[in-house]
Motif scaffolding. Structure first.
Motif, short mmCIF file in Angstrom:
data_model
loop_
_atom_site.label_atom_id
_atom_site.label_comp_id
_atom_site.label_asym_id
_atom_site.label_seq_id
_atom_site.Cartn_x
_atom_site.Cartn_y
_atom_site.Cartn_z
N LEU A 32 11.19 31.89 -30.95
CA LEU A 32 12.22 30.87 -30.32
C LEU A 32 11.95 29.64 -30.75
N GLU A 33 11.00 29.22 -31.13
CA GLU A 33 11.14 27.73 -31.95
C GLU A 33 12.31 27.83 -33.14
N LEU A 55 19.27 19.80 -28.04
CA LEU A 55 18.11 20.88 -28.65
C LEU A 55 17.66 20.19 -29.65
N THR A 56 18.62 19.45 -30.47
CA THR A 56 17.74 18.73 -31.60
C THR A 56 17.21 17.77 -31.08
N LYS A 57 17.36 16.76 -30.03
CA LYS A 57 16.72 15.93 -29.40
C LYS A 57 15.46 15.93 -28.90
N PHE A 58 15.78 17.07 -28.24
CA PHE A 58 14.31 17.97 -27.44
C PHE A 58 14.12 18.30 -28.36
N TYR A 76 10.23 9.64 -30.58
CA TYR A 76 11.27 10.46 -30.55
C TYR A 76 11.04 9.82 -28.25
N LYS A 77 9.80 9.47 -27.73
CA LYS A 77 9.91 9.13 -26.55
C LYS A 77 10.54 7.81 -25.62
N GLU A 78 11.42 8.66 -25.04
CA GLU A 78 12.21 7.55 -24.10
C GLU A 78 11.41 6.13 -23.67
N ARG A 79 12.36 5.09 -24.19
CA ARG A 79 11.91 4.02 -23.78
C ARG A 79 12.44 2.97 -23.02
N THR A 80 11.84 1.86 -22.29
CA THR A 80 12.58 1.27 -21.04
C THR A 80 11.92 -0.15 -21.67
#
Length: 133
Positions: A75-76, A90-93, A103-107
């Motif tokens: 699957l990977e 999918l690339t981002k994921f 690549y984590k979400e930053r705020t």
């Protein structure tokens, strides 16, 4: 008159009494499908049966886990290929999973006063500035 029972599941094993062959058939299907339900259906074995085998047979349980791990690898690889072909979501994921620190979400939130000056914070007690006295 006796009614004939119609079989709805196909058996992938020629001798249904050969438990080792039935277990292997289930594991082979699980490796291909990553779904207990679909592997059981394809192998012609009931879910209750395979879960009982898993509970009672440590080697079978280990082989089950290995089959799922193999299915995840496939699957990977498929997701990776789709990402290379342009699936940006999918690339981002995949990048977030592979390199979460990068690549984590930053705020962040910055508070400033009027005109960008320092913000002054004053605490007032519930009873007023003098404490309600």
């Amino acid at each position: 008159m006796e009614k004939k029972v119609t079989r709805t599941r196909k058996r992938t094993v020629t001798n249904p009494n050969d438990r080792a062959a039935r277990k292997q058939a289930f594991l082979d299907e699980l490796r291909q499908r990553y779904s207990v339900y679909h592997a059981c259906k394809a192998a012609g074995i009931g879910r209750t049966t395979v879960y009982a085998w898993r509970q009672d047979d440590d080697e079978f349980a280990k082989a089950w886990d290995a089959a799922l791990a193999d299915a995840v690898d496939v699957l990977e690889a498929s997701a990776y290929q789709r990402a290379l072909e342009g699936d940006t979501a999918l690339t981002k994921f995949l990048l977030k999973g592979a390199l979460p620190d990068k690549y984590k979400e930053r705020t962040s939130t910055e508070l400033t006063g009027a005109g960008g000056k320092d913000l002054t914070v004053t605490f007032i007690s519930p009873g007023g500035e003098d404490g309600g006295a």
